[in-house]
Design an enzyme around this catalytic site. Structure first.
Site, PDB file in Angstrom:
ATOM      1  N   ARG A   1     112.655  -7.575 -17.294  1.00  0.00           N
ATOM      2  CA  ARG A   1     111.450  -7.293 -18.070  1.00  0.00           C
ATOM      3  C   ARG A   1     111.429  -7.976 -19.435  1.00  0.00           C
ATOM      4  O   ARG A   1     110.428  -8.596 -19.812  1.00  0.00           O
ATOM      5  CB  ARG A   1     111.292  -5.776 -18.315  1.00  0.00           C
ATOM      6  CG  ARG A   1     110.688  -5.036 -17.166  1.00  0.00           C
ATOM      7  CD  ARG A   1     111.300  -3.673 -17.079  1.00  0.00           C
ATOM      8  NE  ARG A   1     112.672  -3.860 -16.685  1.00  0.00           N
ATOM      9  CZ  ARG A   1     113.071  -3.896 -15.399  1.00  0.00           C
ATOM     10  NH1 ARG A   1     112.217  -3.691 -14.455  1.00  0.00           N
ATOM     11  NH2 ARG A   1     114.338  -4.115 -15.092  1.00  0.00           N
ATOM     12  N   THR A   2     112.507  -7.840 -20.189  1.00  0.00           N
ATOM     13  CA  THR A   2     112.466  -8.328 -21.571  1.00  0.00           C
ATOM     14  C   THR A   2     112.314  -9.849 -21.585  1.00  0.00           C
ATOM     15  O   THR A   2     111.452 -10.398 -22.279  1.00  0.00           O
ATOM     16  CB  THR A   2     113.755  -7.908 -22.316  1.00  0.00           C
ATOM     17  OG1 THR A   2     113.945  -6.512 -22.103  1.00  0.00           O
ATOM     18  CG2 THR A   2     113.651  -8.187 -23.802  1.00  0.00           C
TER      19      THR A   2
ATOM     20  N   LYS B   1     131.957 -24.146 -21.411  1.00  0.00           N
ATOM     21  CA  LYS B   1     132.899 -25.200 -21.831  1.00  0.00           C
ATOM     22  C   LYS B   1     133.633 -24.788 -23.103  1.00  0.00           C
ATOM     23  O   LYS B   1     134.347 -25.592 -23.688  1.00  0.00           O
ATOM     24  CB  LYS B   1     132.131 -26.502 -22.097  1.00  0.00           C
ATOM     25  CG  LYS B   1     131.360 -27.020 -20.905  1.00  0.00           C
ATOM     26  CD  LYS B   1     130.596 -28.288 -21.318  1.00  0.00           C
ATOM     27  CE  LYS B   1     129.415 -28.537 -20.415  1.00  0.00           C
ATOM     28  NZ  LYS B   1     128.453 -29.458 -21.024  1.00  0.00           N
TER      29      LYS B   1
ATOM     30  N   ARG C   1     119.797 -11.751 -26.402  1.00  0.00           N
ATOM     31  CA  ARG C   1     120.406 -10.546 -25.819  1.00  0.00           C
ATOM     32  C   ARG C   1     121.881 -10.838 -25.587  1.00  0.00           C
ATOM     33  O   ARG C   1     122.233 -11.895 -25.063  1.00  0.00           O
ATOM     34  CB  ARG C   1     119.740 -10.163 -24.503  1.00  0.00           C
ATOM     35  CG  ARG C   1     120.501  -9.065 -23.776  1.00  0.00           C
ATOM     36  CD  ARG C   1     119.797  -8.559 -22.546  1.00  0.00           C
ATOM     37  NE  ARG C   1     118.662  -7.720 -22.892  1.00  0.00           N
ATOM     38  CZ  ARG C   1     118.004  -6.959 -22.009  1.00  0.00           C
ATOM     39  NH1 ARG C   1     118.365  -6.949 -20.743  1.00  0.00           N
ATOM     40  NH2 ARG C   1     116.995  -6.218 -22.388  1.00  0.00           N
TER      41      ARG C   1
ATOM     42  N   HIS D   1     117.467  -1.882 -29.249  1.00  0.00           N
ATOM     43  CA  HIS D   1     116.527  -2.682 -28.437  1.00  0.00           C
ATOM     44  C   HIS D   1     115.135  -2.449 -29.045  1.00  0.00           C
ATOM     45  O   HIS D   1     114.283  -1.781 -28.478  1.00  0.00           O
ATOM     46  CB  HIS D   1     116.590  -2.209 -26.988  1.00  0.00           C
ATOM     47  CG  HIS D   1     115.952  -3.125 -25.982  1.00  0.00           C
ATOM     48  ND1 HIS D   1     115.151  -4.210 -26.321  1.00  0.00           N
ATOM     49  CD2 HIS D   1     115.991  -3.112 -24.624  1.00  0.00           C
ATOM     50  CE1 HIS D   1     114.740  -4.810 -25.210  1.00  0.00           C
ATOM     51  NE2 HIS D   1     115.232  -4.165 -24.173  1.00  0.00           N
TER      52      HIS D   1
END
Ligand code: CP
Length: 303
Positions: A53-54, A82, A103, A131
């Site tokens: 969703r986000t 890497k 996130r 959030h």
């Protein structure tokens, strides 16, 4: 303000401004049209943790406003594999973008990112921290569905310890004239620091592990998933999983609505989905207009 790291970065006036702007954005999102207010702008999206969703509603929001997005949905397709560190990645993407959404599973990552780039940084969830953009769409849902936020009784249910959505939401609700109940197993209570902050702000909290005790008086049952991925010991998760299950039988004959940031596992039965109680799919849709409002406000004011 420039960055959105914590919901406490907003005043009540700021929140109300975003909610009003979201109302203006909603017809564009609902009719699947496009405006050109962010034409030529690029949003950098750094998702080190999974999201549906986000991530996709930020992407949809940016595109509905005429802008575009770059970024990755998994760190393992970036140069992190890497050995590139977070600072270098954020600096580089900051040079490519007009704003960054990030996130990460580590609390404090978004704040750290905001200290190494000049462009605005938006926290899309930092571990068990906050959030904030979810909270804005949660508040928008309450306002759209119930017509108000003030005077509501909101019961936060489930994993209040690790659930970042409820951490941000509790702080936001404390800015309004609401009653709050915290319903959780004893092991997953709201962190003491948050309860202390809320009490200091003059908010009285009803804490209980008995969901039945809040059904009659609540307007909103805000249910959360038990955050399996945050448990240091999988055994502890196994003992607690399935602590609450909201089904149609439990909520019928009440006046409440059921919200959930999603994804759900088994805490809301499918038989609630198509009832007048279940509002979580509508809530997920509001992620688009609310994030449109946020992006417009942040990228415009940064120029
Ligand atoms: N509510 C929420 O944050 O959902 P995602 O994890 O799918 O982004």
């Amino acid at each position: 303000q420039k960055n959105i790291i914590s919901i406490s970065d907003f005043s009540k006036d700021d929140i109300e401004y975003i909610l009003r702007l979201s109302e203006k954005m909603e017809p564009i999102a609902r009719s699947k049209k496009q405006s050109n207010v962010l034409s030529g702008k690029i949003l950098g999206m750094l998702f080190y943790e999974p999201s549906t969703r986000t991530r996709l509603s930020f992407e949809a929001a940016m595109k509905r406003l005429g802008g575009s997005t770059i970024g990755f949905a998994e760190a393992n397709v970036s140069s992190t594999t890497k050995g590139e560190n977070l600072t270098d990645t954020v600096k580089i993407v900051g040079e490519y973008s007009d704003a960054i959404v990030i996130r990460h599973n580590m609390e404090g990552t978004a704040r750290f990112a905001s200290s190494v780039v000049d462009v605005p940084v938006i926290n899309a969830g930092d571990g068990a921290g906050q959030h904030p953009t979810q909270t804005l769409l949660d508040l928008y849902t309450m306002k759209r569905v119930l017509g108000k936020i003030d005077e509501l009784h909101v019961a936060l249910v489930g994993d209040l310890k690790y659930g970042r959505t409820v951490h941000s939401l509790a702080y936001a609700l404390a800015m309004f004239d609401v009653k709050m109940s915290f319903v959780s197993p004893p092991e997953l209570k709201m962190p003491n620091g948050i309860v202390h902050d809320l009490n200091k702000a003059g908010v009285s909290i009803n804490e209980t592990n008995d969901i039945h005790s809040v059904l009659e008086d609540s307007d909103v049952l805000y249910v959360t998933r038990i955050q399996k991925e945050r448990f240091p010991d999988p055994e502890e998760y196994s003992k607690i999983k399935g602590a609450y299950r909201i089904d149609k039988k439990l909520v019928e004959d009440t006046d409440l609505i059921v919200m959930h940031p999603l994804p759900r596992v088994d805490e809301i039965s499918y038989d609630v989905d198509n009832t007048k109680y279940g509002k979580y799919f509508e809530q997920a849709f509001y992620g688009v207009p609310v994030r449109m409002a946020l992006l417009k406000s942040i990228i415009d004011s940064f120029e």
